[in-house]
Design an enzyme around this catalytic site. Sequence first.
Site, PDB file in Angstrom:
ATOM      1  N   PHE A 107      25.482  35.447   1.365  1.00  0.00           N
ATOM      2  CA  PHE A 107      25.316  34.197   2.096  1.00  0.00           C
ATOM      3  C   PHE A 107      23.903  34.093   2.644  1.00  0.00           C
ATOM      4  O   PHE A 107      23.397  35.022   3.276  1.00  0.00           O
ATOM      5  CB  PHE A 107      26.291  34.136   3.286  1.00  0.00           C
ATOM      6  CG  PHE A 107      27.710  33.829   2.924  1.00  0.00           C
ATOM      7  CD1 PHE A 107      28.182  32.527   2.925  1.00  0.00           C
ATOM      8  CD2 PHE A 107      28.587  34.856   2.602  1.00  0.00           C
ATOM      9  CE1 PHE A 107      29.499  32.242   2.603  1.00  0.00           C
ATOM     10  CE2 PHE A 107      29.913  34.588   2.277  1.00  0.00           C
ATOM     11  CZ  PHE A 107      30.377  33.273   2.284  1.00  0.00           C
ATOM     12  N   ASP A 108      23.290  32.944   2.424  1.00  0.00           N
ATOM     13  CA  ASP A 108      22.110  32.583   3.191  1.00  0.00           C
ATOM     14  C   ASP A 108      22.563  32.391   4.645  1.00  0.00           C
ATOM     15  O   ASP A 108      23.760  32.254   4.918  1.00  0.00           O
ATOM     16  CB  ASP A 108      21.524  31.287   2.619  1.00  0.00           C
ATOM     17  CG  ASP A 108      20.375  30.751   3.433  1.00  0.00           C
ATOM     18  OD1 ASP A 108      19.465  31.523   3.764  1.00  0.00           O
ATOM     19  OD2 ASP A 108      20.400  29.543   3.758  1.00  0.00           O
TER      20      ASP A 108
END
Length: 214
Positions: free
Chosen positions: A8-9
């Site tokens: 995940f960013d």
Amino acid sequence: MAYQTLLFDLDGTLTDPRLGITRSIQFALGRLGIDEPDLAKLEHFIGPPLLQAFMHTYGFDEAKAWEAVGYYRERFKVTGLYENSVYAGVNELLEALSAQGRTLYIATSKPWVFAREIARHFDFARHFKVIYGSELDGARADKRELIAHLLAEEALDPTQTLMIGDRKHDLIGARHNGLHAAGVGYGFGSREELLAEAPQHYFATLDALHRALV
């Protein structure tokens, strides 16, 4: 989607950092004699590496851009990183993925020291095996380098790993390293920006992402 490992960013994907980042950019510009009263005009700084963003936007040379980054961090590390909010539904998504036995990581261009404090403060660090980010000297701020480093450190299979992010840099980094990518449309990248990178998946809302993953 049955990917075992999810990257995940952070900014624009898990949290909305709009206020903290733009106010800290505004502070840095003020220290350099540039007055920008409209915070909305600074939102394009959210996502890309800051050094390059300062150079591209204001024509700074590298030395002046580093000076700007220093002023930015002066405010951000004390105040700005807490001017943030977790998107509604993120905690439920992370809980569900953890319950399924998925392995989760954060891969952000933000320095890891800030990313880990944000995850600790907003109480979602426990869902992630490791939180990866750049170094304060700018090393691995490029998502291509960051994801390559993460894959090597964790000995991950790219074919079983999905990168999820809201800007083109996330999708480019994934493609460069042989990962599938999911662009999310609720963050700071436009639909056009994301679809131009031809990600395997695109989700306009967090709810759509949740339904597809869980």
